[in-house]
Design an enzyme around this catalytic site. Structure first.
Site, PDB file in Angstrom:
ATOM      1  N   CYS A  52       0.813  -1.144   0.061  1.00 46.28           N
ATOM      2  CA  CYS A  52      -0.020   0.135   0.021  1.00 46.28           C
ATOM      3  C   CYS A  52       0.986   1.177  -0.089  1.00 46.28           C
ATOM      4  CB  CYS A  52      -0.887   0.024   1.163  1.00 46.28           C
ATOM      5  SG  CYS A  52      -1.979  -1.388   0.952  1.00 46.28           S
ATOM      6  N   HIS A  67      -3.104   7.002   2.743  1.00 45.47           N
ATOM      7  CA  HIS A  67      -3.627   5.955   1.972  1.00 45.47           C
ATOM      8  C   HIS A  67      -5.304   5.305   2.384  1.00 45.47           C
ATOM      9  CE1 HIS A  67      -3.841   1.676   0.909  1.00 45.47           C
ATOM     10  NE2 HIS A  67      -3.744   1.272   2.292  1.00 45.47           N
ATOM     11  N   ASN A  78     -10.207  -0.015  -0.347  1.00 45.59           N
ATOM     12  CA  ASN A  78      -8.776  -0.064  -0.062  1.00 45.59           C
ATOM     13  C   ASN A  78      -7.888  -0.702  -1.656  1.00 45.59           C
ATOM     14  OD1 ASN A  78      -5.924  -0.259  -0.050  1.00 45.59           O
ATOM     15  ND2 ASN A  78      -6.078  -1.362   2.126  1.00 45.59           N
TER      16      ASN A  78
END
Ligand code: UT7
Length: 314
Positions: free
Chosen positions: A89, A229, A259
């Site tokens: 990520c 994020h 996500n």
């Protein structure tokens, strides 16, 4: 598919919708190429003017060649260097950090950085702890030498391989190659110990963002936008609170996309671009598998409203 509820997902993660790439034979490169085509058209950049293309992804189309190689081919960018960056990520932050070095040392003038992940390819849709969270997406940015004092000013990246136990995909790599047994045991999917990752994510993201603020003589109240994020709305809120940044100055798109791993930050910039003004102080911050984490400090260089409409930039 699993024993869950809209109430649980909304309350615990903030997610309402996600996008899933559908279609036989389509991989991460298809989304990455679409993002790059849009970027080239919006910025009136010819494929032959690109000097380097970096793709941050954890879900490459193949083990090799790299997804960056495939994206270049699909958009007609030829004979340049292109490679993937794998930092889960935090991949987009890592890739931007690398691109910045090539611009500041004068090697290249136009670098495309793509963040793209087809998470649906590695999600176990019988595991409620992960299948409600992840989505597919891609975003791309063009990094060039600054024409004013605005631009990427500082970047920090970190990792701690001891975190692997909490967030990984066990099989499919060289340590545990694919076999009928690994498939039967469902080892080709994301394994995440959510609560453990949650604690590290808040602590590390706030810590590295704080570090980049301090070394640039800034504090949270001086920042126009935090671009975190998008893993969990509660992580975003806790990070912003620790940094002293109110939520009206935090980009949040998790409700729309979930996500999307390396794509969350470029997707935020895409969604909010029309609201950005030249000189806006922006912090990008991410945390992910590895563990990896990082932060970038930049001041926005364009009139966002004009750039978002594809008009000439300032
Ligand atoms: O992007 C890369 C980095 N990743 C992250 O930053 C993710 C970090 N972690 C998280 O965002 C959160 O930990 C999750 C959203 C993954 C989970 O939320 P949580 O509040 O930490 O839940 P939990 O894992 O502690 O589970 C709480 C309860 C458990 O039930 P019991 O044991 O209390 O009875 C789970 O079994 O919630 C249950 N649960 C669910 N219930 C309904 C877990 N997933 C679900 C679900 N629906 N989808």
């Amino acid at each position: 598919m699993v024993d869950t509820s809209d109430a649980w997902i909304t309350e615990r993660t903030g997610i309402k919708e996600r996008r899933i790439l559908k279609g036989e034979g389509l991989g991460t490169s298809h989304m990455g190429a679409e993002a790059v085509r849009g970027l080239l058209s919006k910025t009136a950049t010819k494929p032959e003017d690109i000097d380097l293309l970096i793709c941050a992804t954890t879900t490459p189309d193949y083990v090799f060649p790299s997804t960056a190689n495939l994206v270049c081919d699909m958009v007609g960018v030829r004979n340049i260097g292109s490679f993937d960056v794998q930092a889960a990520c935090s991949g987009f932050i890592y890739a931007v950090t690398i691109a910045t070095q090539f611009i500041s040392n004068g090697h290249y003038r136009k670098i495309v950085v793509v963040g793209a992940d087809k998470m649906s390819a590695i999600i176990d849709y019988t595991d409620r702890a992960t299948c409600v969270i992840f989505g597919d997406g891609a975003g791309a940015v063009l990094i060039e030498p600054a024409k004013s004092t605005n631009g990427i000013i500082d970047a920090l990246i970190r990792s701690d391989g001891a975190g692997a136990v909490h967030l990984h995909q066990k099989a499919g790599g060289s340590r545990m190659p694919p076999s009928p047994e690994t498939v039967a045991k469902r080892l080709h999917y994301v394994h995440q110990e959510g609560a453990a990752v949650y604690k590290f994510a808040i602590a590390r993201m706030a810590e590295i963002a704080g570090e980049i603020l301090t070394r640039n003589q800034l504090n949270g109240s001086m920042i126009d936008w935090l671009v975190p994020h998008q893993a969990n709305k509660r992580i975003i809120e806790a990070t912003a609170e620790r940094m002293g940044i109110s939520m009206d100055r935090v980009m949040v798109t998790i409700q729309k996309y979930g996500n999307t791993t390396a794509a969350t930050i470029p997707l935020c910039l895409w969604d909010y671009e029309a609201r950005l003004k030249p000189g806006d102080k922006i912090i990008l911050a991410a945390f992910g598998g590895g563990f990896t984490w990082g932060a970038v400090y930049l001041t926005w260089a364009y009139d966002g409203a004009k750039a978002a409409n594809g008009h000439a930039r300032l």
